[in-house]
Structures are given as structure tokens and as C-alpha cells.
Design a protein around this motif. Structure first.
Motif, short mmCIF file in Angstrom:
data_model
loop_
_atom_site.label_atom_id
_atom_site.label_comp_id
_atom_site.label_asym_id
_atom_site.label_seq_id
_atom_site.Cartn_x
_atom_site.Cartn_y
_atom_site.Cartn_z
N ALA A 1 -2.51 -0.07 -5.49
CA ALA A 1 -2.82 0.16 -6.89
C ALA A 1 -1.88 -0.53 -7.86
CB ALA A 1 -2.83 1.67 -7.19
N GLN A 2 -0.73 -0.99 -7.41
CA GLN A 2 0.28 -1.49 -8.34
C GLN A 2 0.56 -2.97 -8.16
OE1 GLN A 2 0.98 0.53 -10.57
NE2 GLN A 2 0.45 2.50 -9.66
N SER A 3 -0.30 -3.70 -7.49
CA SER A 3 -0.04 -5.12 -7.21
C SER A 3 -1.06 -5.98 -7.94
CB SER A 3 -0.12 -5.39 -5.71
OG SER A 3 0.86 -4.62 -5.02
N SER A 4 -0.55 -6.94 -8.69
CA SER A 4 -1.42 -7.88 -9.40
C SER A 4 -1.77 -9.04 -8.49
CB SER A 4 -0.71 -8.39 -10.66
OG SER A 4 0.45 -9.13 -10.30
N HIS A 5 -2.68 -9.89 -8.94
CA HIS A 5 -3.03 -11.08 -8.18
C HIS A 5 -1.83 -12.01 -8.06
CE1 HIS A 5 -7.70 -10.89 -8.64
NE2 HIS A 5 -7.18 -9.78 -8.14
N GLY B 1 -9.64 -4.16 -12.21
CA GLY B 1 -8.58 -3.93 -13.18
C GLY B 1 -9.10 -4.05 -14.60
N LEU B 2 -8.20 -3.84 -15.57
CA LEU B 2 -8.57 -3.86 -16.97
C LEU B 2 -7.81 -4.96 -17.69
CD1 LEU B 2 -8.38 -0.01 -17.64
CD2 LEU B 2 -10.41 -1.36 -17.06
N LEU B 3 -8.45 -5.56 -18.66
CA LEU B 3 -7.83 -6.61 -19.45
C LEU B 3 -6.89 -6.00 -20.48
CD1 LEU B 3 -10.93 -8.89 -20.08
CD2 LEU B 3 -9.13 -9.22 -18.38
N ALA B 4 -5.92 -6.78 -20.92
CA ALA B 4 -5.03 -6.33 -21.98
C ALA B 4 -5.85 -6.03 -23.22
CB ALA B 4 -3.98 -7.40 -22.27
N GLY B 5 -5.58 -4.88 -23.84
CA GLY B 5 -6.34 -4.49 -25.01
C GLY B 5 -7.19 -3.26 -24.79
N SER B 6 -7.47 -2.90 -23.51
CA SER B 6 -8.17 -1.64 -23.26
C SER B 6 -7.19 -0.50 -23.56
CB SER B 6 -8.64 -1.57 -21.81
OG SER B 6 -7.54 -1.43 -20.94
N PHE B 7 -7.73 0.70 -23.75
CA PHE B 7 -6.85 1.78 -24.19
C PHE B 7 -5.86 2.20 -23.09
CE2 PHE B 7 -9.85 4.34 -21.93
CZ PHE B 7 -9.21 5.51 -21.61
N LEU B 8 -6.07 1.72 -21.85
CA LEU B 8 -5.10 1.96 -20.79
C LEU B 8 -4.16 0.77 -20.61
CD1 LEU B 8 -7.28 3.70 -18.06
CD2 LEU B 8 -5.50 4.72 -19.47
N GLY B 9 -4.28 -0.24 -21.44
CA GLY B 9 -3.45 -1.42 -21.27
C GLY B 9 -4.02 -2.34 -20.20
N GLN B 10 -3.20 -3.24 -19.71
CA GLN B 10 -3.62 -4.18 -18.67
C GLN B 10 -3.30 -3.59 -17.31
OE1 GLN B 10 -2.07 -8.11 -19.13
NE2 GLN B 10 -3.20 -8.95 -17.40
N ALA B 11 -4.31 -3.02 -16.67
CA ALA B 11 -4.12 -2.32 -15.40
C ALA B 11 -4.58 -3.20 -14.24
CB ALA B 11 -4.89 -1.00 -15.40
N ASN B 12 -3.87 -3.10 -13.12
CA ASN B 12 -4.21 -3.89 -11.94
C ASN B 12 -5.40 -3.27 -11.20
OD1 ASN B 12 -2.01 -5.70 -12.29
ND2 ASN B 12 -0.64 -4.19 -11.38
N SER B 13 -6.07 -4.08 -10.42
CA SER B 13 -7.17 -3.58 -9.59
C SER B 13 -6.64 -2.64 -8.52
CB SER B 13 -7.92 -4.75 -8.93
OG SER B 13 -8.44 -5.63 -9.89
N ILE B 14 -7.51 -1.72 -8.08
CA ILE B 14 -7.18 -0.77 -7.02
C ILE B 14 -8.03 -1.11 -5.81
CG2 ILE B 14 -7.01 1.66 -6.37
CD1 ILE B 14 -7.00 2.37 -9.32
N LEU C 1 -1.56 6.95 -13.39
CA LEU C 1 -2.49 6.43 -14.37
C LEU C 1 -2.08 5.06 -14.91
CD1 LEU C 1 -5.03 7.00 -16.10
CD2 LEU C 1 -3.52 8.11 -17.75
N LEU C 2 -0.79 4.91 -15.20
CA LEU C 2 -0.33 3.73 -15.91
C LEU C 2 0.62 2.85 -15.13
CD1 LEU C 2 0.32 5.37 -19.40
CD2 LEU C 2 -1.72 4.18 -18.61
N GLY C 3 1.08 3.31 -13.96
CA GLY C 3 1.99 2.50 -13.17
C GLY C 3 3.44 2.84 -13.43
N PRO C 4 4.33 2.50 -12.51
CA PRO C 4 5.75 2.85 -12.65
C PRO C 4 6.45 2.10 -13.77
CG PRO C 4 5.42 1.43 -10.76
CD PRO C 4 4.05 1.77 -11.28
N ALA C 5 5.87 0.99 -14.25
CA ALA C 5 6.53 0.21 -15.29
C ALA C 5 6.30 0.78 -16.68
CB ALA C 5 6.03 -1.24 -15.25
N SER D 1 0.82 -1.21 0.00
CA SER D 1 0.00 0.00 0.00
C SER D 1 0.86 1.26 0.00
CB SER D 1 -0.92 -0.02 1.23
OG SER D 1 -1.56 1.22 1.39
N ASP D 2 0.22 2.38 -0.38
CA ASP D 2 0.87 3.67 -0.23
C ASP D 2 0.57 4.23 1.16
OD1 ASP D 2 -1.73 4.54 -0.32
OD2 ASP D 2 -1.58 5.58 -2.23
N ASP D 3 0.87 5.51 1.39
CA ASP D 3 0.68 6.11 2.71
C ASP D 3 -0.79 6.19 3.13
OD1 ASP D 3 3.33 6.69 3.56
OD2 ASP D 3 3.42 8.28 2.07
N THR D 4 -1.70 6.08 2.19
CA THR D 4 -3.11 6.29 2.51
C THR D 4 -3.94 5.01 2.51
OG1 THR D 4 -3.67 6.71 0.18
CG2 THR D 4 -2.97 8.60 1.51
#
Length: 421
Positions: A154-158, A191-204, A332-336, A147-150
Motif C-alpha cells: 500500500a505504500q510503494s509508488s511506481h 491510486g489517486l492523483l494529486a488534488g483529490s481530497f486524500l492527496g496523491q495516494a499510491n495504488s494498493i 488512510l494517508l501513509g506514514p509520511a 508488503s505487510d504481513d498479509t
């Protein structure tokens, strides 16, 4: 920097340990920490049945976990031959046997190590009355570690959560739902599946900081009475339809046309500026993507509230609207995320889109600062506080839910373990 042993175990990724086995290791290491005999700090003098009672495990489960730890080389048998009778068998924890090479780096990056420490301390003091089962406690520790400070993960996959907890990847979704039912998780954005306009994003995931398990560990949230509306999806639609430079390279020259025709098939692609053009027509009709955008805008606005000088006025923002902050793009997109060539046409269109979305975050933060006196008072009362905005959802006029988050950096050491029941 000295890393606490139990915190190091929490951040380790041991693929051959299940959730019960890793939790037993964390509790055993935590139980050994207060010992003063440094040379023998890692030796367990209690028998397995005694440890089972002390740690709240069944006798059969404790024997099974110790057997697996011994087979893995994390715990070793130590025999002590007395004057008479058979030698006594003790168990000793092999120091740093759980280190996978990156454990130290992950531990230093974590923001809530003290909360994890205090949560294990509570489990040691209340082995039979702790409100969470072993697997759910391990998942809660993993969410706190990521987690972050709050209290937002947001950046961890299953897959990441599975490696940290020992819970099979196929069961992570079910365990997360159980945590939400138990009230430990307040909100989540799928989260979003690969192919959405934001790419494959992890759940928050937003942790419920009013839950007794977390407040007892030293983390709290305080809702702030800010009257105002949050970001609405029609505002995001206006930005998605907004045109860039006129001509064939307009970032949405074909989006409105494509939205009226048959939807464009999603293409499986990595996160990149080109993914916006590939899926432009799908963006206007994909509600999960727009909800994910809302959450990213709200999270960035909460960071801006913590540093009011970073909020740009509307006039200044209009002069720099083609410039998107790297911090917002990472939110929006993650550190990677890795951008394409700077001089690429797609890159310019993509960053212009990000700049327009970031403008909504500045407007939202400015709405919160209209209650500047309330925010300044809470900041004086708790200078180490942070802010977060809970997701507003897809309602027509969503309300703004701003919270002030405080957490301790102190480790609550116990005086001694409770007696064996």
C-alpha cells in the motif's frame, strides 16, 4: 542482527542495473551462500556459459549481465595462474557493493524476508521451469519486500518499484497488469492523483496467496466463512455529508451546495487537513476516492480483528468519536503524513472526519467477530496468523471476503544445486 546477503540485494536500490542484471546478481549471491570456505565464499569457479545454464539465462544475456556488473564494480575479475597454459579467469562478488546506505534499514523493516529467500531458492532449483519471467520475478520480489504481513502493498509508488527492480518506471504499470493476468496479484485499488481530497495516494495491490509461486515459498491464505456485508459506498456518503459543529466552520457547510453546482477545480496540494476543505465538493462525486476509502476501512478492520480487545463498542465509540487513532490515519494517508497545528480549525474537522470513518472499521470488525468461535479456532491452530479483507468494490451489496493469512519465518536451505544440464 545478521542479514542474509540475497535479501540485502533484493532491498538494494541500484539505479544503473536493469532487471535481468539485478536478478543475476541475486541468484549468484544465493548460489554462493552455502559455501563453507568463508575466505573465498564470493569467488565463482564456474565459467560464464556454465553459470548461464545453471541459472536459466541465455549465454548472450549472461555475458551482457556480467559485463555490466564488472563495469559497475559489483563483480571483479580474479585470475589464477596454473602450472601451464594461460591463467584462468574467475569472477568474484564484491561484498556489500550493492549497499546504498539505507539497504539495512529497509531489510529490517520488511515482514516477508523469508518468503523472498524461499522464492529465490525455488528459482535456483528450477531455473528452466520457473513459471515467471525474469522481470516479473523481480517485480514479485519487490512487492513482497514492500508488503505487510498479509500480502498487501500500500505504500510503494511506481518510482519505488522501479528503483527496486530495475524496470523503467514507464513499464511498471504494464508489468503489474501482466502479474495480475498471471494470477500473482489478486486485486488492486488504483491510486489517486494529486488534488483529490486524500492527496496523491499510491495504488494498493493484494497478492494472490493461493498462487503456486507464493504457496511454494511458504505463504498461504484461507478464506473464512463469515456471512455479512462489507462497507457500502452509501455509508461513506453519509459520513461525507455528516455535519460537524454548526456554523461557518462546519466541515461540510458548503459541500452539498458545491456538489449541486459546477465541480470545484481540483487543487494540486500535499496531503493535509486543508485539502479536505479545498476539495469538499469534489469528494461526493469522486468514485475512486470513495473506493480508496473503502479499502482503507477494510484494511484497518482486518488489523482490529487480529486484536479483538481493540474493537470499541458503539456506545464507547460515540463518546470518543472526535478522536481518530494514529494507526488508522497512517492506513488512510501513509506514514509520511504530517498534520498541521493541533489547534487549527481545519485539523479538528479533518480528524473528526477520520474518526467517523474509523467507526465504520470498528463496525466491520465487529461483524466479523460474530463468528468468534471460527476465528478463535483458527487462531489456536495457527497463532502466527494474520487477517485481511479483500476489497469489496462498488457493488450495491458487496459481500465480505475475510481471509486468514499464514506465512513461514523459516529459510528453506537446499542441500546442493542441481547439476548443470
Amino acid at each position: 542482527m545478521i542479514i542474509n546477503p540475497r535479501i540485502s540485494v533484493i532491498h538494494s536500490r541500484i539505479p544503473f542495473l536493469k532487471a535481468d542484471e539485478k536478478l543475476l546478481l541475486i541468484l549468484v549471491v544465493g548460489m554462493l551462500e552455502p559455501r563453507l570456505e568463508i575466505s573465498r565464499w564470493n569467488v565463482l569457479t564456474d565459467s560464464a556459459p556454465q553459470l548461464a545454464k545453471r541459472l536459466g539465462f541465455s549465454k548472450e544475456l549472461a555475458f551482457s549481465c556480467f559485463r555490466k556488473l564488472e563495469e559497475s564494480g559489483i563483480v571483479e575479475a580474479v585470475f589464477d595462474q596454473g602450472r601451464v597454459g594461460r591463467p584462468r579467469k574467475f569472477r568474484a562478488v564484491v561484498p556489500r557493493s550493492w549497499d546504498d546506505g539505507e539497504t539495512l534499514l529497509r531489510t529490517r523493516k520488511s515482514c516477508l524476508n523469508a518468503i523472498c529467500f524461499n522464492l529465490i531458492e525455488s528459482r535456483l532449483m528450477e531455473p528452466n521451469s520457473f513459471p515467471l519471467k525474469n522481470s516479473l520475478l523481480m517485480l514479485t520480489l519487490a512487492l513482497l519486500a514492500e508488503s505487510d504481513d498479509t500480502g498487501v502493498v500500500a505504500q510503494s509508488s511506481h518510482s519505488d518499484l522501479s528503483k527496486l527492480t530495475g524496470i523503467p518506471k514507464a513499464q511498471i504499470s504494464r508489468r503489474l497488469r501482466q502479474l495480475k493476468t498471471a494470477g500473482v496479484i489478486a486485486e488492486n485499488i488504483p491510486g489517486l492523483l494529486a488534488g483529490s481530497f486524500l492527496g496523491q495516494a499510491n495504488s494498493i495491490h493484494y497478492l494472490n496467496l493461493e498462487h503456486p509461486v507464493l504457496t511454494g515459498a511458504g505463504m498461504e491464505s484461507h478464506p473464512l466463512p463469515i456471512k455479512g456485508r462489507a462497507i457500502e459506498q452509501p455509508e461513506i456518503d453519509q459520513i461525507l455529508k455528516r455535519r460537524g459543529a454548526p456554523g461557518p466552520d462546519d466541515r461540510l457547510s458548503s459541500a452539498e451546495k458545491a456538489a449541486k453546482e459546477d465541480p470545484i477545480p481540483r487543487k494540486v496540494s500535499a496531503i493535509s487537513p486543508e485539502s479536505w476543505e479545498e476539495n469538499a465538493g469534489d469528494a461526493l462525486n469522486h468514485e475512486p476516492s470513495k473506493r480508496y476509502l473503502q479499502a482503507a476501512i477494510e484494511r484497518h478492520a482486518a488489523k482490529l480483528i487480529g486484536n479483538p480487545l481493540s474493537i470499541m463498542p458503539k456506545g464507547l465509540w460515540r463518546e470518543q468519536q472526535d478522536v481518530a487513532a494514529n494507526e488508522f490515519i497512517e492506513t488512510l494517508l501513509g506514514p509520511a503524513y504530517s498534520a498541521a497545528k493541533v489547534d487549527s480549525t481545519h485539523t479538528r474537522m479533518f480528524y473528526r472526519l477520520c474518526a467517523d470513518l474509523e467507526e465504520l472499521a470498528h463496525h466491520l470488525a465487529d461483524t466479523c467477530l460474530k463468528k468468534r468461535s471460527e476465528l478463535e479456532r483458527t487462531k489456536r491452530d495457527s497463532p502466527d496468523s494474520h487477517y485481511r479483507i479483500l476489497p469489496s468494490g462498488h457493488l450495491k451489496r458487496p459481500t465480505l471476503r475475510l481471509e486468514r493469512v499464514t506465512h513461514t519465518n523459516r529459510y528453506h536451505h537446499r542441500q546442493q544445486l542441481p547439476p548443470i544440464p
